[in-house]
Structure formats: structure tokens, C-alpha cells
Design a protein around this motif. Structure first.
Motif, mmCIF file in Angstrom:
data_model
loop_
_atom_site.group_PDB
_atom_site.id
_atom_site.type_symbol
_atom_site.label_atom_id
_atom_site.label_comp_id
_atom_site.label_asym_id
_atom_site.label_seq_id
_atom_site.Cartn_x
_atom_site.Cartn_y
_atom_site.Cartn_z
ATOM 1 N N LEU A 1 0.837 -1.189 -0.051
ATOM 2 C CA LEU A 1 -0.206 -0.114 -0.078
ATOM 3 C C LEU A 1 1.032 1.414 0.084
ATOM 4 C CD1 LEU A 1 -2.837 -1.181 2.601
ATOM 5 C CD2 LEU A 1 -3.009 -0.797 -0.102
ATOM 6 N N LEU A 2 1.854 1.213 0.924
ATOM 7 C CA LEU A 2 2.796 2.406 0.852
ATOM 8 C C LEU A 2 3.338 2.717 -0.491
ATOM 9 C CD1 LEU A 2 4.332 4.380 2.406
ATOM 10 C CD2 LEU A 2 6.229 2.786 3.005
ATOM 11 N N VAL A 3 3.903 1.572 -1.333
ATOM 12 C CA VAL A 3 4.513 1.928 -2.614
ATOM 13 C C VAL A 3 3.443 2.385 -3.605
ATOM 14 C CG1 VAL A 3 5.502 0.821 -4.591
ATOM 15 C CG2 VAL A 3 6.323 -0.136 -2.274
ATOM 16 N N VAL A 4 2.283 2.042 -3.331
ATOM 17 C CA VAL A 4 1.270 2.264 -4.565
ATOM 18 C C VAL A 4 0.809 3.831 -4.165
ATOM 19 C CG1 VAL A 4 -0.977 2.103 -5.254
ATOM 20 C CG2 VAL A 4 0.369 0.012 -5.022
ATOM 21 N N ILE A 5 0.575 3.943 -3.016
ATOM 22 C CA ILE A 5 0.217 5.256 -2.608
ATOM 23 C C ILE A 5 1.173 6.470 -2.924
ATOM 24 C CG2 ILE A 5 -0.628 6.780 -0.621
ATOM 25 C CD1 ILE A 5 -2.209 4.219 0.187
ATOM 26 N N ALA A 6 2.287 6.131 -2.529
ATOM 27 C CA ALA A 6 3.535 6.999 -2.598
ATOM 28 C C ALA A 6 3.968 7.449 -3.977
ATOM 29 C CB ALA A 6 4.838 6.414 -1.912
ATOM 30 N N ALA A 7 3.914 6.311 -4.799
ATOM 31 C CA ALA A 7 4.054 6.452 -6.367
ATOM 32 C C ALA A 7 3.072 7.320 -7.000
ATOM 33 C CB ALA A 7 4.270 5.073 -7.218
ATOM 34 N N GLY A 8 1.824 7.133 -6.487
ATOM 35 C CA GLY A 8 0.695 7.845 -7.099
ATOM 36 C C GLY A 8 0.632 9.190 -6.514
ATOM 37 N N THR A 9 0.946 9.428 -5.247
ATOM 38 C CA THR A 9 1.150 10.928 -4.834
ATOM 39 C C THR A 9 2.007 11.664 -5.450
ATOM 40 O OG1 THR A 9 0.260 10.205 -2.496
ATOM 41 C CG2 THR A 9 1.516 12.170 -2.615
ATOM 42 N N ALA A 10 3.505 10.952 -5.785
ATOM 43 C CA ALA A 10 4.229 11.836 -6.539
ATOM 44 C C ALA A 10 3.973 12.346 -7.832
ATOM 45 C CB ALA A 10 5.400 10.739 -6.837
ATOM 46 N N MET A 11 3.052 11.413 -8.655
ATOM 47 C CA MET A 11 2.661 11.698 -9.906
ATOM 48 C C MET A 11 1.884 12.784 -9.663
ATOM 49 S SD MET A 11 4.152 9.997 -12.293
ATOM 50 C CE MET A 11 5.496 10.431 -11.354
ATOM 51 N N VAL A 12 0.796 12.881 -8.673
ATOM 52 C CA VAL A 12 -0.225 14.131 -8.544
ATOM 53 C C VAL A 12 0.597 15.256 -8.134
ATOM 54 C CG1 VAL A 12 -2.077 14.757 -6.980
ATOM 55 C CG2 VAL A 12 -1.994 12.377 -7.619
ATOM 56 N N ALA A 13 1.699 15.224 -7.652
ATOM 57 C CA ALA A 13 2.400 16.430 -7.182
ATOM 58 C C ALA A 13 2.826 17.153 -8.518
ATOM 59 C CB ALA A 13 3.564 16.083 -6.227
ATOM 60 N N VAL A 14 2.993 16.435 -9.397
ATOM 61 C CA VAL A 14 3.585 17.267 -10.496
ATOM 62 C C VAL A 14 2.445 17.185 -11.703
ATOM 63 C CG1 VAL A 14 6.056 16.263 -10.154
ATOM 64 C CG2 VAL A 14 4.536 14.810 -11.656
#
Length: 628
Positions: free
Chosen positions: A227-240
Motif C-alpha cells: 500500500l505504501l508503494v502504490v500510494i507513494a508513487a501515485g502521490t508523487a505523480m499527483v504532485a507534478v
């Protein structure tokens, strides 16, 4: 209700109850679970019951379901396979966004007389499709590896990549929103750097990360780590400025060749299903029924224009990129709706003054309604539009049909039987009613006649009256039964052999007085089991005797069921079923640390063949005794 501390739990109960009621109901009606979720959302939303007053908040959380879905899809796509799709992603996908946007913008530009800036943004938003709905349908149908599934997925992936450029376009066309080239380039560069960072970091860090969790953590820690990997990768994309689904997808692709792939799938699957269902519910809640009622005619024409125009554009683009009619039609239907990113694009456009809030609400309503139509289109329209174009039936000439054996059905079973008979020097007349199969067989040098073995005129033209044997090797069972009855009545002189589908069908064929029937999977399963026993260390002769015993039990059971009936035979057989045949004592078995060779040697094969004659003699004696 909002001040009640139990309100959140009551909302949760209402949402779960609606899902439990509507999803099975719509699946039972053949409309699919997606439409069930959407309808449940409409009822729970502000337009009807008003149980959920802020569906936007629900959607923000539920978008994790899309991220988890794309993560699971990424796990099935190795990087090299993704690279092989680059032409469809960057070619077909990019052209789809541009071409659909230019065509769709004509409706608001001409019909409503809006400014070109408003029409352009409207077209760009409606050119995108719903990743959640489309991929859910593809997953349900197991079509991810089919041509239309791959084409559709490539387009959706490009649409996710196009999010940043589309936001830049909204900024450019907004009043006083001129943006310098350097600033636009920076936005795109930051997005590319973020993607590169996830790719590089994931390639070198994810495998050691999960290896450590597997070694020192428990099952729940692996789930938390995923869950951490999926949410972290998704949040990084949302940030840009990209979508969360894009980040989750990249993480999945990077783990596609990992040893932990299957475990990660099992960890994420429950979250994906629940949250994706919640997302569909939130889409239904967003449909503003008052806006729909006030602008019903305009929305109806706009929705129809969107579905038809977008479908036509996608169809021709897929054809240009090598898709056949079926692939193009199915892709067009799947991509015909608007997408969830349209909500973000139109909200942003209204905030920056590109369009009025009323216009944004109308476009959001069109997107939502188009999502609702997709399950209907897939269920009712796709089978009609995506029908295989019929192949011209050949005019068959049976003048050279002189076989002594007539084989009806040239599928997998029929092809193997034909090889045996041809190898022994028998002349065959082979019939099949599948035009494509007949054409394909002729390409490989097999003379297969086109014709329906269930028609008396075809059997006579194939000279069935001169055949010594007629082998009926067709499916389904009902078709076989019909041909067997016809052959037994019209050509009683010929030996009648038939392929049976299962045990029940074998009993039916026996009642129809065939000379011989054989279940299509029985011998293969018996031989598989015998070879497995040899591979596990049993002597070849013992394995063969085990096979003889199992065959004997099966014949006795089949005979009992033929006489007593299927159900009565089952009941009596439970009373007399013998214990499993055990030849070797446990102390005589090979030690566990000595693994027998899975492939039987030539000596073992010869030893097995030596007992074949003995087996045949036993079977012949038993058959003669049974007949008398």
C-alpha cells in the motif's frame, strides 16, 4: 445528521447496503456490476436520497481504487512487453486525443455558439475516456491480452500521460493566462523527471525493499508495504500534475518481473475491488439530476454526438493502426465515454475563467451520463457491431470423396483421430462446418470438405453409404446426438464411433446404440496420472497395473450407471468403491532426497509397452464376458 457521531457509520452502512443490493441485481440482469454501482450512487447522491451530500470527497478517496487497478495491470506487463506497445501508445493514443478533441469541439462551437477556447477545452476533456470503467470491463472479460484489450489500454495510458499538457492548454486559453514557453517546458520537464525518478528508484530499490519485508515482517507488513508503494508513487505523480493511476501503474510494471508479484497481487486485490466500487458509486452521486432535467434535450443530443463521433474516430484510427473490424469496433465502444479526468479539467477551467460554472456542470453531466451508457453499449451494442464478417461459404464438390471412413468434425479431437487413421493408410472423407477451419486446414495440405454433418443431403454427397465407419467427433453434445441418430437411421451398415463430452454424454450415446464411444479427456487424464506415478518413483509395471485398476473401476461404475441410472449409480457406487490400489510398501519407496527423473527413459518406456499386449488381452476378455 452531520453532527451525529454515528452519521459516518450510517453512511457507510447505506453505501454497503446499496452495493450489496444493486450489484448482484444488475449482474443477474446481465448488465454488469459497474452499472449497478452507478445506479446505487445516483440513488444515494444529493439528487434523490441525499444520504451522501459531498460526493467529491468520496471520489477523492475512491480514486485509490483506480490506482490499485492500474497497479495490478502493471504487474502483468513486463517492461519489454510495454515497450513493444510503444507504437500504439504514442501513435494511436496521441492521435486519438487530438482527433477526438477536434471533432467533439464542433458541437459546442456550432450548436451552442461558444467561443473556440471553451469548445477546445470541452473537446479535450471529452476526448479522454474512463480508465476505471474501461479497465474494469476488460478485466471482467479477461481481454487484457486480446487485440482490442491491448489497443484500448494503450490509448488509456496515453490519455493519462496527456494530463499535464492538457492542463497547460487550459492555462494558455484562460483570460490573462498567458504562459511563457519556459514555464510550460518546466512543467513537462518536472513530470518527465518524476516519471524517471520512479522508474530508476523502483528498478533498484523495490526488490530489496520487498525482500527485507518478506524476511523480517509478517503478512500484514507486506500488505502495508505494498500500500505504501502504490500510494507513494501515485502521490508523487499527483504532485507534478499527473494522475495517481500513472504512478501506481509504473510501480506495477517495475515489479512485474519480481518474485513477489503474486503475493503483491493477493495483497492489493481486496482493496482494489472495494475502492473501485466506491469510485463508481461516487460517479453516480455526481450526476446532478436538476441539471439533467433543466437541459434534458441539449444533454441528450450532446451525449449522442459524443458517443457516435468519438466511436467513429476511434474505429478508423484503430483500423489505420492495424486492427481488424472486431478489434476496432470493440475499442470504439469501450472508449466512447468521457473520463474521470474531465471532472478535474472542467473544474479547473471554470476556476480560471475559461468557461462558466453552468457550462462546467453541463459537461460534467455529459461525462457522468456517458459513463452510465458504457455497460449498456458493451452489453447490447457491441455484439451487434463487432460481429465477425461472414466468410463466403465455399461451393463444395464431393466428386473426389472416396474415403472408407467418414470423419465428421475436424477440431482438436478430430485432427488427432485423423492422423492415426491416415498413418495406418486409410482413406478418409473429413467434414467440418467451420469455413475458417476448412480454409486453414487446406493451407496445411489437409483435404477437408465444407458441410454440415447433421444434414442428410451432405452425408449422401460425401458418400456415407459407402463408408465402413462413420466417426462423429463434433461438439456440443446435442449436435453429436442429432448426428448419431441420423447416421444410425440412414446408414446402419457403417460402424458408428462417437466422441462423448462427459460421463453423462457417454451414457446417452450408449442408449443411442453407438458401436463405440470415448470421453474426450479420459484417456489423456489416465495417461497423465500414470506418467505422474512413474515420475514419483513407482515402477512402470506397477503404474500400468494401477491404470488397469482405475479403468476397470470406471467401466464398472459406467455400466452400473447405464443400468441403474446416473443418480442411482452414484449412490450404489459409494457403497462399493474399492480402496485405492497400493502396490509398493512405504519402506520400498525411493528416499525423499532422491528425486526421480520426470522424463521416463527408453528402458522404462519399453517396459511399459511390454505390458500393453497383456492389458489389451485383459480388456478383450472382460469385454467378451460383459457382452455374453
Amino acid at each position: 445528521m452531520q453532527d451525529d457521531p454515528t452519521s459516518a457509520f450510517l453512511i457507510a452502512i447505506a453505501v454497503l447496503a446499496a452495493a450489496v443490493i444493486f450489484v448482484p441485481l444488475f449482474k443477474r440482469l446481465g448488465l454488469g456490476p459497474v452499472l449497478g454501482y452507478l445506479c446505487a450512487g445516483v440513488i444515494l447522491g444529493p439528487g434523490i436520497l441525499g444520504i451522501v451530500e459531498e460526493p467529491d470527497e468520496v471520489m477523492q478517496f475512491a480514486e485509490l481504487g483506480i490506482a490499485f487497478l492500474l497497479f495490478l495491470i502493471g504487474l502483468e506487463l513486463e517492461p519489454r512487453r510495454l515497450w513493444s506497445m510503444r507504437r500504439d501508445i504514442f501513435g494511436l493514443g496521441a492521435l486519438q486525443v487530438v482527433a477526438c478533441a477536434l471533432v467533439i469541439m464542433l458541437f459546442p462551437l456550432i450548436v451552442q455558439g461558444t467561443h473556440w477556447q471553451v469548445a477546445l477545452v470541452a473537446g479535450l476533456g471529452l476526448a479522454l475516456s474512463s480508465t476505471a470503467i474501461v479497465m474494469q470491463i476488460i478485466e471482467e472479460r479477461g481481454a487484457m491480452r486480446l487485440p482490442y484489450g491491448q489497443k484500448t489500454f494503450a490509448v488509456l495510458l496515453m490519455q493519462d500521460i496527456a494530463i499535464v499538457p492538457l492542463l497547460v492548454v487550459v492555462r494558455l486559453v484562460s483570460p490573462g493566462g498567458e504562459i511563457e514557453g519556459i514555464e510550460a517546458a518546466q512543467s513537462i520537464a518536472v513530470a518527465l523527471l518524476a516519471i524517471g525518478g520512479i522508474v530508476i528508484g523502483g528498478r533498484y530499490l523495490l526488490t530489496p525493499y520487498f525482500r527485507t519485508l518478506a524476511r523480517y515482517g509478517g503478512t500484514e507488513i507486506m500488505t502495508a508495504g505494498t500500500l505504501l508503494v502504490v500510494i507513494a508513487a501515485g502521490t508523487a505523480m499527483v504532485a507534478v500534475g499527473l494522475s495517481m493511476a500513472m504512478g501506481a501503474f509504473l510501480a506495477g510494471v517495475l515489479l512485474a518481473e519480481s518474485n513477489y508479484r503474486r503475493e503483491l497481487e493477493a495483497d492489493i486485490e481486496p482493496f482494489r475491488g472495494v475502492l473501485l466500487g466506491l469510485f463508481f458509486l461516487s460517479v453516480g452521486m455526481l450526476i446532478d439530476l436538476s441539471v439533467v432535467a433543466d437541459n434534458a434535450l441539449l444533454l441528450l443530443f450532446g451525449l449522442a454526438f459524443l458517443l457516435v463521433a468519438k466511436g467513429i474516430v476511434v474505429y478508423f484510427l484503430v483500423r489505420v493502426f492495424g486492427g481488424d473490424h472486431v478489434t476496432s469496433a470493440k475499442s470504439a465502444i469501450l472508449l466512447s465515454q468521457g473520463g474521470e479526468f474531465g471532472f478535474v479539467l472542467y473544474t479547473t477551467a471554470a476556476t480560471q475563467g475559461v468557461m462558466t460554472q453552468e457550462m462546467a456542470s453541463l459537461l460534467i453531466a455529459v461525462v457522468s451520463l456517458s459513463m452510465v451508457t458504457t455497460p449498456f453499449l458493451v452489453r447490447f451494442v457491441a455484439p451487434f457491431l463487432a460481429r465477425q464478417r461472414p466468410v463466403a461459404e465455399p461451393e463444395e464438390d464431393f466428386s473426389d470423396a472416396k474415403g472408407e471412413v467418414l470423419v465428421i468434425g475436424f477440431g482438436r479431437f478430430g485432427q488427432v483421430v485423423s492422423q492415426m487413421l491416415l498413418a495406418a493408410g486409410h482413406d478418409l472423407t473429413i467434414l467440418d462446418n467451420d469455413v475458417n477451419r476448412v480454409v486453414e486446414a487446406r493451407r496445411f495440405g489437409n483435404r477437408v470438405y465444407y458441410g454440415d454433418g447433421g444434414r442428410l443431403d451432405v452425408l449422401r454427397a460425401a458418400r456415407a453409404d459407402r463408408c465402413r465407419m462413420i466417426a462423429v467427433l463434433t461438439t456440443p453434445a446435442e449436435k453429436t446426438n442429432m448426428i448419431v441418430d441420423l447416421v444410425r437411421e440412414q446408414f446402419p451398415h457403417a460402424k458408428l464411433f462417437a466422441r462423448s463430452f462427459d460421463r453423462r454424454h457417454s451414457l446417452t450415446l450408449a442408449a443411442h446404440n453407438v458401436d463405440y464411444e470415448r470421453r474426450e479427456t479420459f484417456d489423456g487424464a489416465i495417461r497423465f496420472g500414470r506418467d505422474a506415478l512413474v515420475a514419483l518413483g513407482m515402477e512402470a509395471t506397477d503404474a500400468k497395473e494401477t491404470e488397469i485398476m482405475v479403468r476397470k473401476w470406471d467401466r464398472e461404475r459406467l455400466e452400473m450407471q447405464r443400468i441403474e441410472g446416473l443418480a442411482e449409480g452414484h449412490r450404489k457406487w459409494r457403497e462399493v468403491t474399492p480402496r485405492p490400489f497400493v502396490r509398493r510398501a512405504p519402506e520400498d519407496r525411493a528416499p525423499d532426497d532422491v528425486a526421480p527423473d520426470v522424463v521416463m527413459s527408453d528402458d522404462v518406456v519399453a517396459e511399459v509397452d511390454d505390458v500393453e499386449e497383456e492389458v489389451r488381452e485383459r480388456l478383450a476378455v472382460e469385454a467378451a464376458a460383459r457382452d455374453t
